[in-house]
Design a protein around this motif. Sequence first.
Motif, PDB file in Angstrom:
ATOM      1  N   ASP A  59       0.823  -1.208   0.000  1.00 37.77           N
ATOM      2  CA  ASP A  59       0.000   0.000   0.000  1.00 37.77           C
ATOM      3  C   ASP A  59       0.857   1.258   0.000  1.00 37.77           C
ATOM      4  O   ASP A  59       0.518   2.252  -0.651  1.00 37.77           O
ATOM      5  N   VAL A  70       2.245   1.707  -3.552  1.00 38.60           N
ATOM      6  CA  VAL A  70       1.210   2.207  -4.468  1.00 38.60           C
ATOM      7  C   VAL A  70       0.950   3.688  -4.220  1.00 38.60           C
ATOM      8  O   VAL A  70       0.795   4.474  -5.161  1.00 38.60           O
ATOM      9  N   PHE A  71       0.923   4.093  -2.942  1.00 40.71           N
ATOM     10  CA  PHE A  71       0.704   5.501  -2.639  1.00 40.71           C
ATOM     11  C   PHE A  71       1.866   6.351  -3.153  1.00 40.71           C
ATOM     12  O   PHE A  71       1.663   7.453  -3.670  1.00 40.71           O
ATOM     13  N   GLU A  80       1.335   6.943  -6.698  1.00 45.05           N
ATOM     14  CA  GLU A  80       0.309   7.964  -6.896  1.00 45.05           C
ATOM     15  C   GLU A  80       0.902   9.355  -6.751  1.00 45.05           C
ATOM     16  O   GLU A  80       0.551  10.283  -7.493  1.00 45.05           O
ATOM     17  N   ARG A  83      -4.066   9.884   1.216  1.00 41.02           N
ATOM     18  CA  ARG A  83      -4.862   9.732  -0.002  1.00 41.02           C
ATOM     19  C   ARG A  83      -5.883  10.854  -0.151  1.00 41.02           C
ATOM     20  O   ARG A  83      -6.143  11.328  -1.254  1.00 41.02           O
ATOM     21  N   ASN A 106     -11.225  -1.526  -2.207  1.00 40.99           N
ATOM     22  CA  ASN A 106      -9.771  -1.436  -2.328  1.00 40.99           C
ATOM     23  C   ASN A 106      -9.344  -0.066  -1.824  1.00 40.99           C
ATOM     24  O   ASN A 106      -9.496   0.927  -2.540  1.00 40.99           O
ATOM     25  N   GLN A 121      -6.706   1.360  -1.782  1.00 35.37           N
ATOM     26  CA  GLN A 121      -5.759   2.022  -2.671  1.00 35.37           C
ATOM     27  C   GLN A 121      -6.456   2.959  -3.655  1.00 35.37           C
ATOM     28  O   GLN A 121      -5.812   3.843  -4.237  1.00 35.37           O
ATOM     29  N   ARG A 132      -9.398  -5.657  -3.108  1.00 37.83           N
ATOM     30  CA  ARG A 132      -8.063  -5.874  -2.542  1.00 37.83           C
ATOM     31  C   ARG A 132      -8.050  -7.253  -1.906  1.00 37.83           C
ATOM     32  O   ARG A 132      -8.855  -7.543  -1.015  1.00 37.83           O
TER      33      ARG A 132
END
Length: 217
Positions: free
Chosen positions: A44, A47-48, A51, A106, A131, A133, A172
């Motif tokens: 996670d 992935v962040f 982003e 996020r 999810n 994410q 997820r």
Amino acid sequence: MEWILLLALGAGAAGAGRRLVVRRGARRDARAELAGVRHLAEEDVVVFGEELQRLDEVVGDHPLDADARRDYQTALDAYESAQRAVERLEEVAQVSRVADVLTTGRYALACVRARVEGTPMPAMRTPCFFNPQHGPAATEVLWTTGRLGTKRVPACSQCSARVANRETPEVRTVYDGSTTVPYWEAGAAYEPYRSGYVVADLARAMRAGYGGGGGAF
């Protein structure tokens, strides 16, 4: 009498041996659970971070006002704080801290994107249930799970559209033994992670702020 004493000593030794085996097995299971939860949190965070990199491309040379800079700093602080939290994980319960930090980041990231693109600001919602994410949810949908029953859950625009069309949202998943299951259906070790996203108090998290860069709301 001596043989009775020998039997008693033998039984005691056998019992101690069994207890030792049980304790070693419990420690081994605890290490495996922690490794699984840590891997989930690490994914996670990665992935962040991706982003954030994509956000850099969106922002480009676009001038940011004070609010956008504040949001951007909050997102960066959350990323760094989440990294540190993962590195310091010693118990599975501590993964809820990672979930809270990423929730803050996020939402801040979504705010920056909205300010730059001139779109409406996102509602202060918890992440997409299906999810996390996906970032802050856009609405709520009815969903039935074996563990939670039927309830309204937060969903991003993409997942809510899939549910409306009776399609399966992007869920997820985690490993539960040798099979993959939705994270909310995983074992007790994932409860702190699951709870961190399902019942996260985003307003509280945003007020508290994370990291040392002055990005607290």
